[in-house]
Design a protein around this motif. Structure first.
Motif, mmCIF file in Angstrom:
data_model
loop_
_atom_site.group_PDB
_atom_site.id
_atom_site.type_symbol
_atom_site.label_atom_id
_atom_site.label_comp_id
_atom_site.label_asym_id
_atom_site.label_seq_id
_atom_site.Cartn_x
_atom_site.Cartn_y
_atom_site.Cartn_z
ATOM 1 N N ARG A 54 -14.009 7.588 -1.542
ATOM 2 C CA ARG A 54 -13.542 6.370 -1.682
ATOM 3 C C ARG A 54 -14.134 5.265 -1.925
ATOM 4 O O ARG A 54 -15.303 5.090 -0.901
ATOM 5 C CB ARG A 54 -12.324 6.103 -0.484
ATOM 6 N N LEU B 237 0.660 3.897 -3.091
ATOM 7 C CA LEU B 237 0.102 5.453 -2.673
ATOM 8 C C LEU B 237 1.583 6.321 -3.232
ATOM 9 O O LEU B 237 1.347 7.490 -3.498
ATOM 10 C CB LEU B 237 -0.161 5.637 -1.414
ATOM 11 N N TYR C 28 -3.353 4.390 4.357
ATOM 12 C CA TYR C 28 -4.187 5.647 3.824
ATOM 13 C C TYR C 28 -4.033 6.869 4.536
ATOM 14 O O TYR C 28 -4.001 8.018 3.976
ATOM 15 C CB TYR C 28 -5.503 5.051 3.144
ATOM 16 N N SER D 41 0.897 -1.054 -0.105
ATOM 17 C CA SER D 41 -0.031 0.015 -0.036
ATOM 18 C C SER D 41 0.943 1.222 0.053
ATOM 19 O O SER D 41 0.593 2.152 -0.634
ATOM 20 C CB SER D 41 -0.894 -0.008 1.351
#
Length: 140
Positions: free
Chosen positions: A117, A69, A106, A65
């Motif tokens: 989202r 990102l 996140y 992740s």
């Protein structure tokens, strides 16, 4: 960002592809990492691969992740924006039970008020997370 994006007949399009720089090879597939259409930037699905080498980064959803990102940030910055300009995010997780781990990462990258989202489970062919996004790069 490129200055023109002709269609197959050579006519200019109303949108422009985003260039990630000469040191980043083009995608293997038939897509652009991002396209600017007016004040909006549409970012293709980013995955946990090093943009320069294509190597998979991370062995768990947290590590993957973070790389995903970071790749998202690279595309939005190449278009002249920041993560704060992102207004909508779609997340695809190999395992829906990874939602909490993804959400924690996140929150390291996005702050309130958060973009819209959607998070869905998906078969991702050997990776754990993929993220697409839309950014607004118009007047502030």
């Amino acid at each position: 960002m490129s200055t023109s994006a002709p269609d197959s007949a050579g006519a200019p399009r109303a949108w422009q592809p985003v260039s990630l720089g000469a040191d980043v090879p083009p995608p293997r597939g038939a897509y652009s990492p991002g396209v600017r259409a007016g004040d909006f930037l549409f970012i293709s699905g980013q995955v946990p691969r090093d943009l320069r080498t294509g190597a998979l980064i991370g062995e768990d959803v947290t590590e993957q992740s973070r790389q995903t990102l970071a790749n998202l940030r690279t595309v939005v910055e190449a278009a002249g924006g920041t993560l704060a300009d992102i207004v909508s995010v779609a997340v695809h997780l190999q395992h829906s039970d990874d939602w909490g781990a993804f959400d924690a990462v996140y929150r390291e990258h996005f702050t309130a008020p958060f973009p819209t989202r959607t998070v869905v489970g998906a078969s991702l062919r050997g990776i754990l997370v993929e993220v697409t996004a839309v950014a607004y790069l118009g007047k502030r």
